[in-house]
Scaffold this motif. Structure first.
Motif, PDB file in Angstrom:
ATOM      1  N   HIS A 121       0.837  -1.212   0.000  1.00 49.99           N
ATOM      2  CA  HIS A 121       0.000   0.000   0.000  1.00 49.99           C
ATOM      3  C   HIS A 121       0.868   1.257   0.000  1.00 49.99           C
ATOM      4  N   ALA A 122       1.960   1.257   0.730  1.00 51.98           N
ATOM      5  CA  ALA A 122       2.864   2.413   0.744  1.00 51.98           C
ATOM      6  C   ALA A 122       3.474   2.633  -0.631  1.00 51.98           C
ATOM      7  N   LEU A 154       9.953   4.140   2.822  1.00 51.98           N
ATOM      8  CA  LEU A 154       9.480   2.872   2.257  1.00 51.98           C
ATOM      9  C   LEU A 154      10.562   1.808   2.367  1.00 51.98           C
ATOM     10  N   TRP A 155      11.778   2.167   2.077  1.00 52.70           N
ATOM     11  CA  TRP A 155      12.873   1.204   2.198  1.00 52.70           C
ATOM     12  C   TRP A 155      13.066   0.778   3.647  1.00 52.70           C
ATOM     13  N   ALA A 156      12.882   1.712   4.589  1.00 56.64           N
ATOM     14  CA  ALA A 156      12.978   1.356   6.010  1.00 56.64           C
ATOM     15  C   ALA A 156      11.874   0.361   6.377  1.00 56.64           C
ATOM     16  N   LEU A 157      10.675   0.557   5.842  1.00 55.60           N
ATOM     17  CA  LEU A 157       9.588  -0.408   6.077  1.00 55.60           C
ATOM     18  C   LEU A 157       9.949  -1.778   5.504  1.00 55.60           C
ATOM     19  N   GLU A 158      10.546  -1.790   4.311  1.00 48.62           N
ATOM     20  CA  GLU A 158      10.938  -3.064   3.700  1.00 48.62           C
ATOM     21  C   GLU A 158      12.009  -3.764   4.531  1.00 48.62           C
ATOM     22  N   ILE A 159      12.976  -3.002   5.018  1.00 48.36           N
ATOM     23  CA  ILE A 159      14.018  -3.598   5.866  1.00 48.36           C
ATOM     24  C   ILE A 159      13.397  -4.131   7.149  1.00 48.36           C
ATOM     25  N   GLY A 160      12.479  -3.359   7.751  1.00 49.94           N
ATOM     26  CA  GLY A 160      11.795  -3.810   8.958  1.00 49.94           C
ATOM     27  C   GLY A 160      10.983  -5.068   8.711  1.00 49.94           C
ATOM     28  N   CYS A 161      10.362  -5.173   7.544  1.00 49.37           N
ATOM     29  CA  CYS A 161       9.601  -6.375   7.199  1.00 49.37           C
ATOM     30  C   CYS A 161      10.527  -7.575   7.064  1.00 49.37           C
ATOM     31  N   ASP A 162      11.665  -7.376   6.396  1.00 48.84           N
ATOM     32  CA  ASP A 162      12.633  -8.469   6.263  1.00 48.84           C
ATOM     33  C   ASP A 162      13.163  -8.913   7.622  1.00 48.84           C
TER      34      ASP A 162
END
Length: 179
Positions: A107-108, A162-170
């Motif tokens: 969504h982001a 957004l990249w920080a969210l992706e890293i947090g998800c990983d």
């Protein structure tokens, strides 16, 4: 986890709920305004318009010009509705405390893409207005607007988040696999 972090998370969740309600009202407002603006452009008798560098004062518009304005406004409203929808869904994940997941990141990403398309539509209307003024006038003036620098900084910051969210998800997925 200490008590201070619990309070901070609770405040973030509560603020996210308020933002979710605000985005819901913005969505309703856009749904109501879209047909009203279209009807005003199609059936209004006279108009004062300012699009980019063009200002048309009390001029009768042809049906082709009216349909073109409705098409541009409809494209903008459609993209704005999609932007609000994806941002609202992202905020819903924040309000439930489930931030680092693939759906929230999706969504982001879609909200950012719709924001970029809206900005591209804005730039194309500015370019069209500049071309129109250049062809109608014997004297060409070029004005430099530094707003694009602010927009580039804003979208750059949003992509970093957004990249920080992706890293947090990983990291979240890795921690779940470790446990």
């Amino acid at each position: 986890m200490n008590v201070q972090q619990h309070e901070r998370i609770a405040r973030i969740k509560q603020f996210s709920r308020y933002l979710y309600v605000c985005l819901t009202w913005i969505r309703y407002f856009l749904w109501v305004m879209w047909p009203l603006v279209a009807v005003a452009f199609l059936f209004g008798h006279k108009a004062t318009l300012k699009i980019g560098l063009i200002q048309i004062d009390d001029v009768e518009l042809s049906i082709v010009q009216r349909v073109l304005l409705v098409a541009v406004v409809s494209a903008f409203m459609f993209l704005a509705l999609k932007l609000v929808y994806h941002f609202r869904e992202l905020i819903q994940h924040f309000s439930s405390g489930d931030i680092f997941n693939k759906k929230a990141i999706d969504h982001a990403r879609k909200a950012l893409l719709n924001g970029l398309v809206i900005y591209a539509l804005y730039l194309s209307t500015l370019l069209a207005s500049w071309i129109y003024v250049a062809t109608q006038s014997t004297q060409t003036t070029v004005s430099i607007n530094a707003d694009f620098i602010l927009v580039l900084m804003f979208f750059g910051l949003m992509y970093i988040l957004l990249w920080a969210l992706e890293i947090g998800c990983d990291l979240n997925e890795e921690s779940e696999l470790t446990i």
